[in-house]
Design a protein around this motif. Structure first.
Motif, PDB file in Angstrom:
ATOM      1  N   ASP A  42       0.895  -1.121   0.021  1.00  0.00           N
ATOM      2  CA  ASP A  42      -0.268  -0.126  -0.019  1.00  0.00           C
ATOM      3  C   ASP A  42       1.354   1.580  -0.449  1.00  0.00           C
ATOM      4  OD1 ASP A  42      -2.226  -1.441  -0.104  1.00  0.00           O
ATOM      5  OD2 ASP A  42      -2.431  -1.086   2.119  1.00  0.00           O
ATOM      6  N   LEU A  43       0.034   2.169  -0.469  1.00  0.00           N
ATOM      7  CA  LEU A  43       1.264   3.576  -0.400  1.00  0.00           C
ATOM      8  C   LEU A  43       1.521   4.111   1.091  1.00  0.00           C
ATOM      9  CD1 LEU A  43       1.968   6.482  -2.191  1.00  0.00           C
ATOM     10  CD2 LEU A  43      -0.516   7.244  -0.842  1.00  0.00           C
ATOM     11  N   MET A  44       2.691   4.362   1.375  1.00  0.00           N
ATOM     12  CA  MET A  44       2.961   4.388   2.552  1.00  0.00           C
ATOM     13  C   MET A  44       2.530   5.729   2.967  1.00  0.00           C
ATOM     14  SD  MET A  44       7.313   2.943   2.462  1.00  0.00           S
ATOM     15  CE  MET A  44       7.722   3.460   0.754  1.00  0.00           C
ATOM     16  N   LYS A  45       2.735   6.470   4.623  1.00  0.00           N
ATOM     17  CA  LYS A  45       2.137   7.189   4.659  1.00  0.00           C
ATOM     18  C   LYS A  45       3.695   7.812   5.975  1.00  0.00           C
ATOM     19  CE  LYS A  45      -2.160   5.722   5.296  1.00  0.00           C
ATOM     20  NZ  LYS A  45      -3.733   5.339   6.101  1.00  0.00           N
ATOM     21  N   ASP A  46       4.327   7.110   6.156  1.00  0.00           N
ATOM     22  CA  ASP A  46       5.488   7.197   7.282  1.00  0.00           C
ATOM     23  C   ASP A  46       6.621   6.482   6.951  1.00  0.00           C
ATOM     24  OD1 ASP A  46       7.033   8.421   8.776  1.00  0.00           O
ATOM     25  OD2 ASP A  46       5.727   7.979  10.542  1.00  0.00           O
ATOM     26  N   PRO A  47       6.598   6.566   6.181  1.00  0.00           N
ATOM     27  CA  PRO A  47       8.144   5.808   5.258  1.00  0.00           C
ATOM     28  C   PRO A  47       9.357   5.899   6.292  1.00  0.00           C
ATOM     29  CG  PRO A  47       7.807   7.615   3.775  1.00  0.00           C
ATOM     30  CD  PRO A  47       6.976   7.747   4.270  1.00  0.00           C
ATOM     31  N   VAL A  48       9.634   4.908   6.676  1.00  0.00           N
ATOM     32  CA  VAL A  48      11.024   5.166   7.702  1.00  0.00           C
ATOM     33  C   VAL A  48      11.987   3.816   6.713  1.00  0.00           C
ATOM     34  CG1 VAL A  48      10.451   5.430   9.827  1.00  0.00           C
ATOM     35  CG2 VAL A  48       9.885   3.137   9.042  1.00  0.00           C
ATOM     36  N   THR A  49      14.121   4.288   6.596  1.00  0.00           N
ATOM     37  CA  THR A  49      14.189   3.605   6.495  1.00  0.00           C
ATOM     38  C   THR A  49      14.744   2.503   7.777  1.00  0.00           C
ATOM     39  OG1 THR A  49      14.839   5.084   4.670  1.00  0.00           O
ATOM     40  CG2 THR A  49      16.480   3.307   5.063  1.00  0.00           C
ATOM     41  N   MET A  50      15.108   1.332   7.291  1.00  0.00           N
ATOM     42  CA  MET A  50      15.938   0.326   8.499  1.00  0.00           C
ATOM     43  C   MET A  50      16.996   0.267   8.317  1.00  0.00           C
ATOM     44  SD  MET A  50      13.713  -0.740  10.040  1.00  0.00           S
ATOM     45  CE  MET A  50      14.452  -1.500  11.924  1.00  0.00           C
ATOM     46  N   CYS A  51      18.294  -0.952   9.106  1.00  0.00           N
ATOM     47  CA  CYS A  51      19.521  -0.912   8.598  1.00  0.00           C
ATOM     48  C   CYS A  51      19.656  -1.625   7.695  1.00  0.00           C
ATOM     49  CB  CYS A  51      20.054  -1.339  10.397  1.00  0.00           C
ATOM     50  SG  CYS A  51      19.776  -2.866  10.064  1.00  0.00           S
ATOM     51  N   THR A  52      19.385  -2.164   7.015  1.00  0.00           N
ATOM     52  CA  THR A  52      19.524  -3.069   6.272  1.00  0.00           C
ATOM     53  C   THR A  52      19.290  -1.882   4.678  1.00  0.00           C
ATOM     54  OG1 THR A  52      17.182  -3.808   5.652  1.00  0.00           O
ATOM     55  CG2 THR A  52      18.908  -4.537   6.868  1.00  0.00           C
ATOM     56  N   GLY A  53      18.825  -0.746   4.536  1.00  0.00           N
ATOM     57  CA  GLY A  53      18.448   0.359   3.667  1.00  0.00           C
ATOM     58  C   GLY A  53      17.200   0.010   2.721  1.00  0.00           C
ATOM     59  N   ILE A  54      16.438  -0.666   3.338  1.00  0.00           N
ATOM     60  CA  ILE A  54      14.769  -0.653   2.963  1.00  0.00           C
ATOM     61  C   ILE A  54      13.462  -0.316   3.265  1.00  0.00           C
ATOM     62  CG2 ILE A  54      13.056  -2.412   1.874  1.00  0.00           C
ATOM     63  CD1 ILE A  54      16.188  -3.053   0.652  1.00  0.00           C
ATOM     64  N   THR A  55      13.345   0.940   2.789  1.00  0.00           N
ATOM     65  CA  THR A  55      12.058   1.792   3.291  1.00  0.00           C
ATOM     66  C   THR A  55      10.706   0.582   3.248  1.00  0.00           C
ATOM     67  OG1 THR A  55      13.281   2.940   2.948  1.00  0.00           O
ATOM     68  CG2 THR A  55      11.251   3.792   3.417  1.00  0.00           C
ATOM     69  N   TYR A  56       9.598   1.459   5.251  1.00  0.00           N
ATOM     70  CA  TYR A  56       8.842   0.289   4.777  1.00  0.00           C
ATOM     71  C   TYR A  56       8.151   1.824   4.782  1.00  0.00           C
ATOM     72  CZ  TYR A  56      11.179  -4.314   4.620  1.00  0.00           C
ATOM     73  OH  TYR A  56      12.338  -5.092   4.433  1.00  0.00           O
ATOM     74  N   ASP A  57       6.898   1.459   5.541  1.00  0.00           N
ATOM     75  CA  ASP A  57       5.043   1.746   6.033  1.00  0.00           C
ATOM     76  C   ASP A  57       6.060   1.403   7.592  1.00  0.00           C
ATOM     77  OD1 ASP A  57       3.744   4.140   6.062  1.00  0.00           O
ATOM     78  OD2 ASP A  57       2.400   2.273   7.424  1.00  0.00           O
ATOM     79  N   ARG A  58       5.901   2.578   8.447  1.00  0.00           N
ATOM     80  CA  ARG A  58       6.339   2.628   9.525  1.00  0.00           C
ATOM     81  C   ARG A  58       5.185   1.459  10.562  1.00  0.00           C
ATOM     82  NH1 ARG A  58       9.270   5.880  13.366  1.00  0.00           N
ATOM     83  NH2 ARG A  58       9.331   7.188  12.087  1.00  0.00           N
ATOM     84  N   GLU A  59       3.961   1.913  10.496  1.00  0.00           N
ATOM     85  CA  GLU A  59       2.839   0.975  11.321  1.00  0.00           C
ATOM     86  C   GLU A  59       3.555  -0.420  10.538  1.00  0.00           C
ATOM     87  OE1 GLU A  59      -1.283   0.180  11.572  1.00  0.00           O
ATOM     88  OE2 GLU A  59      -0.534   2.406  10.606  1.00  0.00           O
TER      89      GLU A  59
END
Length: 441
Positions: A42-59
């Motif tokens: 789904d469209l990300m509302k609050d994108p955050v990046t993890m230590c692996t460099g991949i960005t996910y939606d925070r929730e």
């Protein structure tokens, strides 16, 4: 009538056309792949990046981590740290894309608030503790409201607030100012009670503070004298206190406080909200079924007319409320006065029989238990036959139930079988609807 039907038909047609139009618009929107969360797509509302460099939606990534996973969902690499770095650039790009596609029905995602940190929670708890020692109620109100606002922002904030011992700090604050004066500090006390319900369960230290006589007196005073919000918050907290009281001490303390039964009864009778009614019933159940139960307290509820109120509540109550109400009625029928009052109610037998096999297994067991206690009266046995209890009890025996309940069902069948051929059971339809029955009080 024809015109009304045509209008409804035209309205439904218009709604269907609008729905198809929305589907067509959604089909035209092509969300860029890098704007989608790799977990939910789904469209990300609050994108955050993890230590692996991949960005996910925070929730989504928080839910993944809370489930016990220690790897990156996309790369499968082990996460060396669970730190989530906000990707502000990507978030702004997503917001700009939303604005560009506004004509297609895309709404701009709001700029997310920064989640509260454990350090911030610990700091505000220390400030509340200091303000409590100084007796600064105004400062405590300000700080508690800040905690409340944090909790409203997100579930993540709530978890962070709970995990850092806020419940114990607020319980100590409540006890301190309740012991001083409930009327003087009513604003602070209500503000604390508005936060506490979503913090349960917390440590024994916090529960013991709320279980003191001064705290309980304040809660009961608010139940009887507060506004609607204060009464609802108070009964929600009281329910949690009683529910977590394994030693049965709270009911003993409550007996010494005037107005407990009256306040809880009024909440059920007035039905200010489903949550308040449910919490009131649960509180009454805990009080009259605890190890330290007292028949005088049960008798007080009976004298106020609780049996009639419960019977009416059972008629169309949702599953949980119905189960709790039946539990309360079952405990009431353990007393002589309670059984006498229950037998006087004109609807109780019909309502109970109607609920057999209709709500849940536990509800059926409670109904059987209540009928078993009431059917010692011949008038109740005759009415039970008239409303179809014999057939329903036979079915419940065939479907299966606990050994204790099975024994009561067999005893009931023996009692009712005497009247089975002598009473015309067709005079009352067992499937009758009680929706329009008038109150018996």
């Amino acid at each position: 009538m024809i015109l009304s039907w045509k209008n409804r038909r035209a309205l439904n047609k218009k709604k269907n056309n609008n729905h198809r139009l929305c589907e067509d618009l959604d089909a035209e929107i092509n969300i860029p792949t890098h704007f989608r969360c790799p977990i939910s797509l789904d469209l990300m509302k609050d994108p955050v990046t993890m230590c692996t460099g991949i960005t996910y939606d925070r929730e989504n990534i928080e839910r993944w981590i809370e489930a016990g996973n220690e790897t990156c969902p996309f790369t499968k690499q082990v996460l060396n740290t669970f730190d989530q770095i906000p990707n502000h650039i990507l978030r702004r790009m997503i917001q700009d894309w939303c604005v560009q596609n506004r004509s297609l029905g895309v709404e701009r995602i709001p700029t997310p608030r920064i989640p509260v940190s454990p350090f911030e929670v610990s700091e505000i708890c220390s400030r509340i503790a200091s303000a409590t020692q100084r007796g600064d109620a105004n400062k405590c109100v300000e700080l508690v409201r800040k905690i409340n606002n944090w909790g409203k922002e997100s579930e993540r904030n709530k978890h962070c607030i709970i995990e850092n011992g806020t419940g114990c700090v607020l319980s100590a604050c409540f006890e301190s100012f309740a012991a001083d004066s409930s009327e003087k500090h009513v604003n602070l006390l209500v503000e604390i009670l508005s936060v506490l319900p979503w913090m349960f369960p917390f440590l024994e230290e916090g529960r013991s503070k709320l279980g003191t006589e001064s705290s309980l007196r304040c809660i009961i005073w608010l139940l009887g004298n507060g506004d609607l919000c204060a009464r609802q918050y108070s009964v929600l907290v009281l329910k949690e206190i009683l529910h977590s009281d394994e030693r049965g001490i709270i009911p003993i303390t409550l007996r010494a406080i005037e107005g407990v039964a009256e306040a809880l009864f009024c909440l059920i009778k007035e039905s200010i909200s489903p949550a308040a009614s449910k919490a009131s019933l649960m509180s009454i159940y805990c009080m009259i079924s605890s190890k330290a139960k007292n028949d005088k307290m049960t008798s007080r509820f009976v004298e106020m007319g609780l049996v009639d109120v419960i019977v009416e509540a059972i008629v169309e109550a949702e599953k949980i409320v119905c189960e709790i109400a039946l539990g309360v009625l079952d405990e009431i029928c353990n007393t002589r006065k309670g059984k006498e009052e229950a037998c006087k109610n004109a609807l109780i037998t019909a309502v109970l029989v109607k609920k057999i096999l209709r709500v849940s297994n536990w509800a059926t067991e409670l109904v059987v238990s209540i009928l078993w206690k009431l059917c010692l009266e011949e008038s109740v046995r005759i009415e039970a036959i008239q409303v179809g209890a014999f057939k329903k009890l036979l079915v419940s025996l065939q479907v299966g139930c606990g050994e204790n309940t099975k024994g009561k069902v067999k005893e009931l069948l023996k009692l009712l079988n005497v009247y089975n051929n002598r009473v015309d059971s067709s005079c009352v339809d067992s499937s009758m609807d009680f929706k329009y029955l008038k109150r018996p009080f």
